[in-house]
Design a protein around this motif. Structure first.
Motif, mmCIF file in Angstrom:
data_model
loop_
_atom_site.group_PDB
_atom_site.id
_atom_site.type_symbol
_atom_site.label_atom_id
_atom_site.label_comp_id
_atom_site.label_asym_id
_atom_site.label_seq_id
_atom_site.Cartn_x
_atom_site.Cartn_y
_atom_site.Cartn_z
ATOM 1 N N TYR A 17 39.153 44.547 34.733
ATOM 2 C CA TYR A 17 39.401 44.512 33.297
ATOM 3 C C TYR A 17 40.203 45.741 32.878
ATOM 4 N N PHE A 18 41.111 45.565 31.950
ATOM 5 C CA PHE A 18 41.968 46.652 31.475
ATOM 6 C C PHE A 18 41.142 47.679 30.705
ATOM 7 N N LYS A 19 41.108 48.906 31.208
ATOM 8 C CA LYS A 19 40.408 50.042 30.589
ATOM 9 C C LYS A 19 38.924 49.758 30.318
ATOM 10 N N ASN A 20 38.274 49.027 31.221
ATOM 11 C CA ASN A 20 36.846 48.736 31.072
ATOM 12 C C ASN A 20 36.194 48.774 32.460
ATOM 13 N N GLU A 21 35.962 49.981 32.966
ATOM 14 C CA GLU A 21 35.416 50.172 34.310
ATOM 15 C C GLU A 21 34.010 49.595 34.458
ATOM 16 N N GLU A 22 33.191 49.694 33.423
ATOM 17 C CA GLU A 22 31.820 49.195 33.500
ATOM 18 C C GLU A 22 31.800 47.678 33.730
ATOM 19 N N LYS A 23 32.577 46.942 32.973
ATOM 20 C CA LYS A 23 32.654 45.485 33.128
ATOM 21 C C LYS A 23 33.286 45.119 34.468
ATOM 22 N N THR A 24 34.253 45.905 34.923
ATOM 23 C CA THR A 24 34.892 45.656 36.217
ATOM 24 C C THR A 24 33.881 45.798 37.348
ATOM 25 N N LYS A 25 33.075 46.861 37.319
ATOM 26 C CA LYS A 25 32.066 47.060 38.368
ATOM 27 C C LYS A 25 31.013 45.968 38.357
ATOM 28 N N GLU A 26 30.750 45.397 37.194
ATOM 29 C CA GLU A 26 29.749 44.338 37.059
ATOM 30 C C GLU A 26 30.247 42.997 37.605
ATOM 31 N N SER A 27 31.526 42.695 37.419
ATOM 32 C CA SER A 27 32.053 41.365 37.728
ATOM 33 C C SER A 27 32.862 41.278 39.017
ATOM 34 N N TYR A 28 33.354 42.392 39.538
ATOM 35 C CA TYR A 28 34.201 42.378 40.729
ATOM 36 C C TYR A 28 33.515 43.109 41.873
ATOM 37 N N LYS A 29 33.558 42.501 43.056
ATOM 38 C CA LYS A 29 32.981 43.108 44.257
ATOM 39 C C LYS A 29 33.995 42.998 45.386
ATOM 40 N N VAL A 30 33.958 43.965 46.307
ATOM 41 C CA VAL A 30 34.809 43.948 47.495
ATOM 42 C C VAL A 30 33.890 43.888 48.708
ATOM 43 N N ASP A 31 34.126 42.911 49.592
ATOM 44 C CA ASP A 31 33.267 42.780 50.771
ATOM 45 C C ASP A 31 33.719 43.720 51.887
ATOM 46 N N GLU A 32 33.032 43.671 53.036
ATOM 47 C CA GLU A 32 33.299 44.586 54.145
ATOM 48 C C GLU A 32 34.677 44.380 54.765
ATOM 49 N N LYS A 33 35.300 43.212 54.566
ATOM 50 C CA LYS A 33 36.639 42.948 55.085
ATOM 51 C C LYS A 33 37.738 43.343 54.099
ATOM 52 N N GLY A 34 37.348 43.832 52.918
ATOM 53 C CA GLY A 34 38.322 44.230 51.913
ATOM 54 C C GLY A 34 38.726 43.116 50.965
ATOM 55 N N MET A 35 38.085 41.944 51.079
ATOM 56 C CA MET A 35 38.389 40.817 50.202
ATOM 57 C C MET A 35 37.760 41.053 48.833
ATOM 58 N N ARG A 36 38.531 40.876 47.791
ATOM 59 C CA ARG A 36 38.086 41.094 46.412
ATOM 60 C C ARG A 36 37.521 39.791 45.857
ATOM 61 N N TRP A 37 36.332 39.854 45.224
ATOM 62 C CA TRP A 37 35.650 38.686 44.672
ATOM 63 C C TRP A 37 35.356 38.889 43.197
ATOM 64 N N PHE A 38 35.599 37.841 42.414
ATOM 65 C CA PHE A 38 35.315 37.853 40.980
ATOM 66 C C PHE A 38 34.143 36.918 40.715
ATOM 67 N N TYR A 39 33.054 37.463 40.183
ATOM 68 C CA TYR A 39 31.869 36.687 39.831
ATOM 69 C C TYR A 39 32.016 36.236 38.380
ATOM 70 N N THR A 40 32.215 34.932 38.165
ATOM 71 C CA THR A 40 32.585 34.411 36.846
ATOM 72 C C THR A 40 31.439 34.388 35.849
ATOM 73 N N GLY A 41 30.211 34.283 36.338
ATOM 74 C CA GLY A 41 29.073 34.146 35.426
ATOM 75 C C GLY A 41 28.804 32.697 35.049
ATOM 76 N N ASP A 42 29.627 31.779 35.568
ATOM 77 C CA ASP A 42 29.420 30.350 35.328
ATOM 78 C C ASP A 42 28.629 29.751 36.482
ATOM 79 N N ILE A 43 27.780 28.791 36.173
ATOM 80 C CA ILE A 43 27.055 28.038 37.199
ATOM 81 C C ILE A 43 27.759 26.701 37.362
ATOM 82 N N GLY A 44 28.049 26.350 38.597
ATOM 83 C CA GLY A 44 28.753 25.096 38.860
ATOM 84 C C GLY A 44 28.097 24.318 39.976
#
Length: 76
Positions: A17-44
């Motif tokens: 997120y632009f200029k929002n580090e707290e929200k970025t840390k909450e929603s984005y994770k990087v795994d051990e291989k360096g792949m970036r993941w976005f957790y949407t908060g939606d259940i599907g």
């Protein structure tokens, strides 16, 4: 039909997120291989034909004592 939180990953996922580090840390994770993941908060859930259906929001769900997940919006 499998169901759970929708997570999007790959090299095309934004850096956060632009200029929002707290929200970025909450929603984005990087795994051990360096792949970036976005957790949407939606259940599907996936249908047998491969279609993905968004059925709820993660923040609207609570876990009961015996382990069942229930949507608060549906109990109103």
């Amino acid at each position: 039909m499998p169901r759970g939180e929708i997570v999007i990953g790959g090299p095309n996922v934004t850096l956060g997120y632009f200029k929002n580090e707290e929200k970025t840390k909450e929603s984005y994770k990087v795994d051990e291989k360096g792949m970036r993941w976005f957790y949407t908060g939606d259940i599907g859930r996936f249908h047998t034909d491969g279609c993905l259906e968004i059925i709820d929001r993660k923040k609207d769900i609570v876990k009961l004592q015996h382990g069942e997940y229930v949507s608060l919006g549906k109990t109103e």
